[in-house]
Enzyme design. Structure first.
Site, PDB file in Angstrom:
ATOM      1  N   ASP A 131      -0.581  -6.423   3.528  1.00 57.46           N
ATOM      2  CA  ASP A 131      -0.987  -5.548   5.003  1.00 57.46           C
ATOM      3  C   ASP A 131      -2.334  -4.150   4.223  1.00 57.46           C
ATOM      4  OD1 ASP A 131       0.000  -3.865   7.591  1.00 57.46           O
ATOM      5  OD2 ASP A 131       0.842  -2.923   5.924  1.00 57.46           O
ATOM      6  N   HIS A 191      -6.754  -0.395   1.487  1.00 53.14           N
ATOM      7  CA  HIS A 191      -6.565   1.122   1.170  1.00 53.14           C
ATOM      8  C   HIS A 191      -5.517   1.525   0.280  1.00 53.14           C
ATOM      9  CE1 HIS A 191      -7.963   2.277   5.803  1.00 53.14           C
ATOM     10  NE2 HIS A 191      -7.262   0.994   6.004  1.00 53.14           N
ATOM     11  N   ASN A 231       1.284  -0.970  -0.017  1.00 52.87           N
ATOM     12  CA  ASN A 231       0.067  -0.092   0.097  1.00 52.87           C
ATOM     13  C   ASN A 231       0.980   1.297  -0.591  1.00 52.87           C
ATOM     14  OD1 ASN A 231      -2.646   1.607   0.862  1.00 52.87           O
ATOM     15  ND2 ASN A 231      -1.161   1.461   2.111  1.00 52.87           N
ATOM     16  N   ASP A 243       1.356   6.832   0.062  1.00 55.70           N
ATOM     17  CA  ASP A 243       1.326   5.845  -0.672  1.00 55.70           C
ATOM     18  C   ASP A 243       1.163   5.695  -1.612  1.00 55.70           C
ATOM     19  OD1 ASP A 243      -0.467   5.923   1.724  1.00 55.70           O
ATOM     20  OD2 ASP A 243      -1.960   5.386   0.635  1.00 55.70           O
ATOM     21  N   GLU A 267      -5.184  -8.197   4.614  1.00 59.98           N
ATOM     22  CA  GLU A 267      -5.869  -7.567   6.315  1.00 59.98           C
ATOM     23  C   GLU A 267      -6.853  -6.123   5.432  1.00 59.98           C
ATOM     24  OE1 GLU A 267      -4.403  -4.952   9.782  1.00 59.98           O
ATOM     25  OE2 GLU A 267      -3.532  -4.487   7.478  1.00 59.98           O
TER      26      GLU A 267
END
Length: 519
Positions: free
Chosen positions: A232, A236, A130, A201, A269
């Site tokens: 992970d 997002h 991410n 990001d 996740e």
């Protein structure tokens, strides 16, 4: 009969009489149900075992302690981040194709995989895509200017176009960061970092970024030989209002990885409610079930046994509405939550029952290192990632010392070496219930059925069934002893905790007692 044999039988009878758990049967084959329903052990190498006396755990330390993972009964290891990073936790990567030098070399890690595979233990590594570290070469290039080839590897915006968002507080279940746009010091252009400014990001709208990520995945699968990835912050990759794009990316990622390794294991996740989590299953066939963790705690806190059983049934059925090809990665704790024993008020009976519940419920359970010896820890995060206690301090040559523990010390936690000799220890209890699961197919891969009977509120009851085995499970999560009617034909006790037993046509359940009955 010899005097020695008579003494052994009497000693065993006394242990049973004073509340030692009934042992799982030993006459059944121990099976490896991974990944669908196998057990994965989460390791933070930093705190695990140190072989070069620098105070930091290392890859060779894990190799030395693979026997512990095997003896416990786990089928796989998930390693928290192992790549070079400026932080202790290493969730901000500076080099995606290397091992952090504190942990060892790539050759060390390849040896670890070889040794693990010889023990039939799979290896899953944390993949943090991410974001990168703000010290990653890509980002150092990106912030040099708008014309830099790496500029679009990250998300940039001019200050005047995002003014209303600069001080906007965006709070989610997995981040309470007060801002997402960060000034690199130029005063004009800002970059996006959902978690912190140290973790910019990546821009997945850029095809070059996606290809970089796929190349990284190919490297770890082809050249290193890992069995899968824990992804992970999978929610997002794109902002919340672009959930469809998130789903599409993970579908693409899975397809690319399966070209290299058709049986790759991917666990994501996605920290949210089931309605948000479920659509990710087509790209990430395994997803962590955070609801399991929190509902388990609620069941104890409210003394409401069926709360968890009903929630788990609801989640499984909801997921089945999306795809039949999913793995429910259940957890009792992990590196982001306070230690389980702390969450349960440091009550050993609750912790032992909690793992008995986890191992008799459907799913693919995850165990956080140290839980099996009753390690303690509360936020902030470093204090739930403290050094593992292998032996008494004076003898523990491999204990890590990179931090001074506040919770898990020689005064608060009994080291593994002593727990091995104690039949009532956390460690031996964990081994027992893991073996129970691995020797009874219905507990690992059986269907979950809830009873139609109404039981007292603290009773958790459910049926686990395969074509060859039919089991009934009871847990009393309350503070008072209870009894319930013995279900017809379920007369064979294959496991009992806290002296739970069958008496006539009743099942006697002490406080925090559990029993597994076979038909």
């Amino acid at each position: 009969m010899s005097k020695l044999l008579k003494f052994s039988i009497c000693a065993l009878s006394l242990l049973m009489a004073f509340g030692c758990e009934k042992q799982p049967k030993n006459d059944k084959e121990v099976k490896n149900y991974w990944p669908k329903a196998g057990i994965t052990y989460e390791i933070f190498i930093q705190s695990f075992y140190d072989t070069n006396e620098d105070g930091i755990g290392d890859v060779n330390g894990v190799i030395e302690k693979l026997g512990h993972v095997q003896d416990l009964g786990a089928n796989a290891i998930w390693f928290m981040p192992i790549m070079p990073s400026p932080s202790y936790h290493k969730y901000d990567v500076t080099d995606y194709k290397a091992i952090h030098p504190d942990y060892g070399t790539m050759e060390d890690f390849k040896k670890l995989i070889e040794e693990a595979h010889q023990r039939d233990i799979k290896v899953v590594i944390d993949m943090i895509i991410n974001h990168t570290s703000d010290e990653h070469p890509w980002f150092l290039e990106s912030k040099k200017g708008r014309d830099n080839p790496y500029r679009d590897y990250y998300v940039w915006a001019q200050a005047d176009t995002i003014q209303e968002y600069l001080d906007k507080k965006v709070v989610t279940l997995d981040s309470d960061n007060i801002r997402q746009w960060h000034d690199p010091g130029f005063g004009k252009d800002y970059y996006y970092g959902f978690f912190t400014g140290d973790m910019p990001d990546l821009n997945f709208d850029n095809p070059k970024v996606r290809e970089e990520i796929y190349d990284i995945g190919r490297f770890w699968l082809e050249e290193v030989g890992v069995d899968g990835f824990r992804l992970d912050a999978a929610k997002h990759i794109y902002p919340d209002d672009r959930a469809v794009d998130n789903h599409a990316f993970w579908n693409e990622f899975r397809a690319e990885m399966e070209k290299i390794k058709p049986d790759i294991y991917l666990v994501g996740e996605v920290y949210d409610m089931k309605e948000v989590v479920a659509p990710y299953l087509t790209g990430l066939p395994a997803l962590f079930n955070f609801d399991f963790h929190y509902t388990l705690l609620d069941a104890f806190g409210m003394e409401d046994g069926m709360l968890l059983a009903k929630k788990q049934k609801e989640i499984i059925e909801f997921y089945e509405g999306i795809t039949s090809d999913f793995i429910d990665a259940t957890i009792s704790s992990n590196h982001d939550q306070p230690r389980l024993l702390n969450e349960l008020g440091k009550n050993p009976d609750k912790q032992k029952q909690a793992i008995a519940i986890l191992m008799t419920m459907p799913g693919a359970p995850y165990l956080y290192y140290g839980e099996e010896i009753g390690m303690l820890g509360e936020k902030p995060d470093p204090n739930i990632r403290e050094p593992f206690l292998w032996d008494e301090a004076s003898k523990d040559i491999g204990r890590t010392s990179w931090m001074e523990p506040l919770n898990t010390t020689d005064k608060t936690v009994v080291p593994l070496s002593k727990q091995k000799d104690d039949v009532n220890s956390y460690y031996n209890h964990y081994k027992q219930v893991i073996k129970l699961r691995n020797t009874n197919p219905a507990l690992a891969i059986g269907d979950l059925k809830l009873p139609s009977e109404a039981y007292p509120k603290p009773v958790m009851a459910y049926n686990r069934k395969t074509e060859a085995q039919d089991l009934m499970v009871f847990h009393n999560v309350g503070k008072k002893a209870l009894e319930v009617d013995l279900p017809e034909a379920y007369s064979n006790v294959i496991y009992s905790l806290k002296g739970a037993k069958v008496s006539g046509d009743k099942v006697i359940l002490p406080s925090f007692g559990s029993i597994v009955l076979e038909k």
